[in-house]
Motif scaffolding. Sequence first.
Motif, PDB file in Angstrom:
ATOM      1  N   GLU A 252       0.849  -1.190   0.000  1.00 48.72           N
ATOM      2  CA  GLU A 252       0.000   0.000   0.000  1.00 48.72           C
ATOM      3  C   GLU A 252       0.890   1.248   0.000  1.00 48.72           C
ATOM      4  OE1 GLU A 252      -2.678  -0.150   3.278  1.00 48.72           O
ATOM      5  OE2 GLU A 252      -3.690  -1.980   2.594  1.00 48.72           O
ATOM      6  N   ASP A 253       0.455   2.292  -0.695  1.00 47.75           N
ATOM      7  CA  ASP A 253       1.220   3.549  -0.795  1.00 47.75           C
ATOM      8  C   ASP A 253       2.665   3.274  -1.191  1.00 47.75           C
ATOM      9  OD1 ASP A 253      -1.003   5.103   0.089  1.00 47.75           O
ATOM     10  OD2 ASP A 253      -0.543   4.521   2.145  1.00 47.75           O
ATOM     11  N   ALA A 254       2.807   2.428  -2.213  1.00 50.08           N
ATOM     12  CA  ALA A 254       4.141   1.939  -2.579  1.00 50.08           C
ATOM     13  C   ALA A 254       5.081   3.045  -3.034  1.00 50.08           C
ATOM     14  CB  ALA A 254       4.005   0.894  -3.685  1.00 50.08           C
ATOM     15  N   PHE A 255       4.547   4.124  -3.609  1.00 50.56           N
ATOM     16  CA  PHE A 255       5.405   5.158  -4.178  1.00 50.56           C
ATOM     17  C   PHE A 255       5.678   6.324  -3.228  1.00 50.56           C
ATOM     18  CE2 PHE A 255       2.923   3.374  -7.807  1.00 50.56           C
ATOM     19  CZ  PHE A 255       3.973   2.705  -8.428  1.00 50.56           C
ATOM     20  N   GLU A 256       5.105   6.310  -2.036  1.00 51.16           N
ATOM     21  CA  GLU A 256       5.183   7.474  -1.162  1.00 51.16           C
ATOM     22  C   GLU A 256       6.619   7.830  -0.816  1.00 51.16           C
ATOM     23  OE1 GLU A 256       3.402   9.188   3.079  1.00 51.16           O
ATOM     24  OE2 GLU A 256       3.003   7.120   2.455  1.00 51.16           O
ATOM     25  N   PHE A 257       7.480   6.837  -0.613  1.00 49.42           N
ATOM     26  CA  PHE A 257       8.841   7.127  -0.183  1.00 49.42           C
ATOM     27  C   PHE A 257       9.657   7.832  -1.275  1.00 49.42           C
ATOM     28  CE2 PHE A 257       9.475   3.168  -2.437  1.00 49.42           C
ATOM     29  CZ  PHE A 257      10.762   3.258  -2.972  1.00 49.42           C
ATOM     30  N   LEU A 258       9.170   7.785  -2.522  1.00 48.28           N
ATOM     31  CA  LEU A 258       9.896   8.441  -3.612  1.00 48.28           C
ATOM     32  C   LEU A 258       9.723   9.956  -3.592  1.00 48.28           C
ATOM     33  CD1 LEU A 258       9.073   5.957  -6.516  1.00 48.28           C
ATOM     34  CD2 LEU A 258      11.238   6.193  -5.285  1.00 48.28           C
ATOM     35  N   THR A 259       8.648  10.416  -2.985  1.00 46.75           N
ATOM     36  CA  THR A 259       8.371  11.855  -2.963  1.00 46.75           C
ATOM     37  C   THR A 259       8.236  12.415  -1.549  1.00 46.75           C
ATOM     38  OG1 THR A 259       5.991  11.380  -3.168  1.00 46.75           O
ATOM     39  CG2 THR A 259       7.204  11.792  -5.198  1.00 46.75           C
ATOM     40  N   GLY A 260       8.175  11.550  -0.544  1.00 47.11           N
ATOM     41  CA  GLY A 260       7.965  12.000   0.826  1.00 47.11           C
ATOM     42  C   GLY A 260       9.267  12.180   1.588  1.00 47.11           C
ATOM     43  N   ALA A 261       9.132  12.409   2.862  1.00 47.28           N
ATOM     44  CA  ALA A 261      10.293  12.588   3.734  1.00 47.28           C
ATOM     45  C   ALA A 261      11.018  11.254   3.923  1.00 47.28           C
ATOM     46  CB  ALA A 261       9.837  13.142   5.081  1.00 47.28           C
ATOM     47  N   ALA A 262      12.218  11.333   4.473  1.00 46.62           N
ATOM     48  CA  ALA A 262      13.059  10.140   4.612  1.00 46.62           C
ATOM     49  C   ALA A 262      12.368   9.049   5.422  1.00 46.62           C
ATOM     50  CB  ALA A 262      14.383  10.522   5.270  1.00 46.62           C
ATOM     51  N   GLU A 263      11.596   9.448   6.442  1.00 41.17           N
ATOM     52  CA  GLU A 263      10.960   8.437   7.300  1.00 41.17           C
ATOM     53  C   GLU A 263       9.847   7.668   6.593  1.00 41.17           C
ATOM     54  OE1 GLU A 263       9.292  12.531   8.487  1.00 41.17           O
ATOM     55  OE2 GLU A 263      11.253  11.632   8.000  1.00 41.17           O
ATOM     56  N   THR A 264       9.449   8.104   5.393  1.00 45.37           N
ATOM     57  CA  THR A 264       8.407   7.366   4.666  1.00 45.37           C
ATOM     58  C   THR A 264       8.963   6.102   4.004  1.00 45.37           C
ATOM     59  OG1 THR A 264       8.710   8.670   2.647  1.00 45.37           O
ATOM     60  CG2 THR A 264       7.084   9.457   4.253  1.00 45.37           C
ATOM     61  N   LEU A 265      10.290   5.941   4.001  1.00 49.03           N
ATOM     62  CA  LEU A 265      10.882   4.696   3.510  1.00 49.03           C
ATOM     63  C   LEU A 265      10.754   3.650   4.603  1.00 49.03           C
ATOM     64  CD1 LEU A 265      12.438   3.008   1.484  1.00 49.03           C
ATOM     65  CD2 LEU A 265      14.562   3.955   2.390  1.00 49.03           C
ATOM     66  N   ARG A 266       9.736   2.822   4.471  1.00 52.10           N
ATOM     67  CA  ARG A 266       9.437   1.791   5.472  1.00 52.10           C
ATOM     68  C   ARG A 266       9.234   0.460   4.763  1.00 52.10           C
ATOM     69  NH1 ARG A 266       4.093   4.013   7.753  1.00 52.10           N
ATOM     70  NH2 ARG A 266       3.949   1.801   8.275  1.00 52.10           N
ATOM     71  N   TYR A 267       9.486  -0.606   5.516  1.00 50.13           N
ATOM     72  CA  TYR A 267       9.349  -1.951   4.953  1.00 50.13           C
ATOM     73  C   TYR A 267       8.204  -2.731   5.588  1.00 50.13           C
ATOM     74  CZ  TYR A 267      13.985  -0.542   3.514  1.00 50.13           C
ATOM     75  OH  TYR A 267      15.035   0.169   2.990  1.00 50.13           O
ATOM     76  N   ASP A 268       7.433  -2.020   6.424  1.00 48.50           N
ATOM     77  CA  ASP A 268       6.337  -2.688   7.118  1.00 48.50           C
ATOM     78  C   ASP A 268       4.971  -2.259   6.587  1.00 48.50           C
ATOM     79  OD1 ASP A 268       6.401  -0.084   8.022  1.00 48.50           O
ATOM     80  OD2 ASP A 268       6.174  -0.579  10.141  1.00 48.50           O
ATOM     81  N   ARG A 269       4.931  -1.613   5.439  1.00 47.04           N
ATOM     82  CA  ARG A 269       3.642  -1.251   4.866  1.00 47.04           C
ATOM     83  C   ARG A 269       2.876  -2.532   4.512  1.00 47.04           C
ATOM     84  NH1 ARG A 269       3.412   4.109   3.562  1.00 47.04           N
ATOM     85  NH2 ARG A 269       5.400   5.198   3.304  1.00 47.04           N
ATOM     86  N   PRO A 270       1.584  -2.544   4.762  1.00 48.83           N
ATOM     87  CA  PRO A 270       0.802  -3.745   4.430  1.00 48.83           C
ATOM     88  C   PRO A 270       0.844  -4.046   2.928  1.00 48.83           C
ATOM     89  CG  PRO A 270      -0.457  -2.237   5.820  1.00 48.83           C
ATOM     90  CD  PRO A 270       0.761  -1.489   5.389  1.00 48.83           C
ATOM     91  N   ILE A 271       0.762  -5.315   2.618  1.00 46.81           N
ATOM     92  CA  ILE A 271       0.625  -5.734   1.223  1.00 46.81           C
ATOM     93  C   ILE A 271      -0.829  -5.519   0.813  1.00 46.81           C
ATOM     94  CG2 ILE A 271       0.772  -7.659  -0.397  1.00 46.81           C
ATOM     95  CD1 ILE A 271       3.475  -6.695   0.597  1.00 46.81           C
ATOM     96  N   ARG A 272      -1.028  -4.956  -0.366  1.00 47.41           N
ATOM     97  CA  ARG A 272      -2.386  -4.756  -0.867  1.00 47.41           C
ATOM     98  C   ARG A 272      -3.095  -6.089  -1.005  1.00 47.41           C
ATOM     99  NH1 ARG A 272      -2.127  -0.415  -5.798  1.00 47.41           N
ATOM    100  NH2 ARG A 272       0.077  -0.867  -6.044  1.00 47.41           N
ATOM    101  N   ARG A 273      -4.383  -6.072  -0.805  1.00 47.38           N
ATOM    102  CA  ARG A 273      -5.181  -7.265  -0.978  1.00 47.38           C
ATOM    103  C   ARG A 273      -5.725  -7.312  -2.401  1.00 47.38           C
ATOM    104  NH1 ARG A 273      -3.239 -10.535   1.663  1.00 47.38           N
ATOM    105  NH2 ARG A 273      -5.017 -11.871   1.188  1.00 47.38           N
ATOM    106  N   GLY A 274      -6.100  -8.480  -2.835  1.00 51.31           N
ATOM    107  CA  GLY A 274      -6.710  -8.620  -4.147  1.00 51.31           C
ATOM    108  C   GLY A 274      -5.695  -8.680  -5.262  1.00 51.31           C
ATOM    109  N   ALA A 275      -6.167  -8.419  -6.471  1.00 50.49           N
ATOM    110  CA  ALA A 275      -5.346  -8.624  -7.664  1.00 50.49           C
ATOM    111  C   ALA A 275      -4.117  -7.719  -7.690  1.00 50.49           C
ATOM    112  CB  ALA A 275      -6.201  -8.396  -8.912  1.00 50.49           C
ATOM    113  N   ARG A 276      -4.210  -6.529  -7.121  1.00 46.42           N
ATOM    114  CA  ARG A 276      -3.061  -5.619  -7.174  1.00 46.42           C
ATOM    115  C   ARG A 276      -1.911  -6.090  -6.302  1.00 46.42           C
ATOM    116  NH1 ARG A 276      -4.935   0.524  -8.448  1.00 46.42           N
ATOM    117  NH2 ARG A 276      -6.814   0.012  -9.611  1.00 46.42           N
ATOM    118  N   MET A 277      -2.155  -7.017  -5.420  1.00 45.43           N
ATOM    119  CA  MET A 277      -1.085  -7.644  -4.667  1.00 45.43           C
ATOM    120  C   MET A 277      -0.060  -8.270  -5.603  1.00 45.43           C
ATOM    121  SD  MET A 277      -1.541 -10.817  -1.984  1.00 45.43           S
ATOM    122  CE  MET A 277      -2.219 -11.898  -3.261  1.00 45.43           C
TER     123      MET A 277
END
Length: 323
Positions: A252-277
């Motif tokens: 989820e919010d996979a691209f946020e760390f590319l444009t957000g602050a340094a702390e938005t680079l996280r590895y614990d974001r939930p995996i999207r459910r459904g086909a987009r997973m």
Amino acid sequence: MHDANESRAALGNRALFPELRFDVYANHGSVSPLSEPVQAAVNEVLSAQAREGMGIFPAEVERRERVREQFASLIGATGEDIGLVANTSAGVLAIAHSLPWRRGDRVLVFRGEFPTNVTPWQQAARRLGLELVWMDAEDFRLDRVAAMEQFEQHLAEGIRLVAVSAVQFTTGQLMPLEEMGESCRRHGSELFVDAIQALGIVPLDVKRMGIDYLACGSHKWLMGPEGVGFVYIAPQRTDQLEPNLAAWISHEDAFEFLTGAAETLRYDRPIRRGARMLESGTFNNLGCAGLEASIGLIQSLGVTHIFEHVQIETWKHTDHGSL
């Protein structure tokens, strides 16, 4: 541009294929030639990336959403049920390795199928201790009633999932998907369909046909460039899938760390459910652009009209004679 091209598209007319050197070309079930609008769309993205580099990214993300909706419209689904993958094989593999199998689960497959819809199930069976049950696809062409009786008997004996192509690649046999789907629902089995020999020429409706999973690529009857495909997952099946093939875009919010602050680079974001997973990495922007143009042409003609046209022309050029 697309509106002008769509007005030029006509059944039985090859005006959009001026470079095609064959007098007769009916092999779209193998690799389709590319129409002028498809070439133009691909060239437009090439030029844009040459000028803008990463600057094309927002527009291409929007295009992917449109392509998802196009895929969905062809099968009677919604864009939320669609995940973009590289090709049909990637879609089959994704489902085969994301289902929560139990050792001893039985999968019904068909002799005569293109290996795309057999090999991944064989590998899942080898790795996870599944049992493959075989039928002959040709039986449905020779005696459909008897074949459906045999199919029903297999399901009555316990089948977790049926994996079948909508159209058989050697004979053009249209499989009875609606009957199969009804039988699967009655016996608690799931139905997976490889649609690449059908989508774009054969009307498909995943809800009416009771299809739980469907995979399709771009380069046959969808008449787009190679390297783009999709997976459909029925909404009632999404929660059971496991993210065994997830990667960075699966979050989820996979691209946020590319444009957000340094702390938005996280590895614990939930995996999207459904086909987009199942959307794991970098997309094929060129393929998506060409495919968007091609599906636009198909939608302007209407799959039902395309199917009727092909049936009439096939009849006229067989021993049945003219209509």
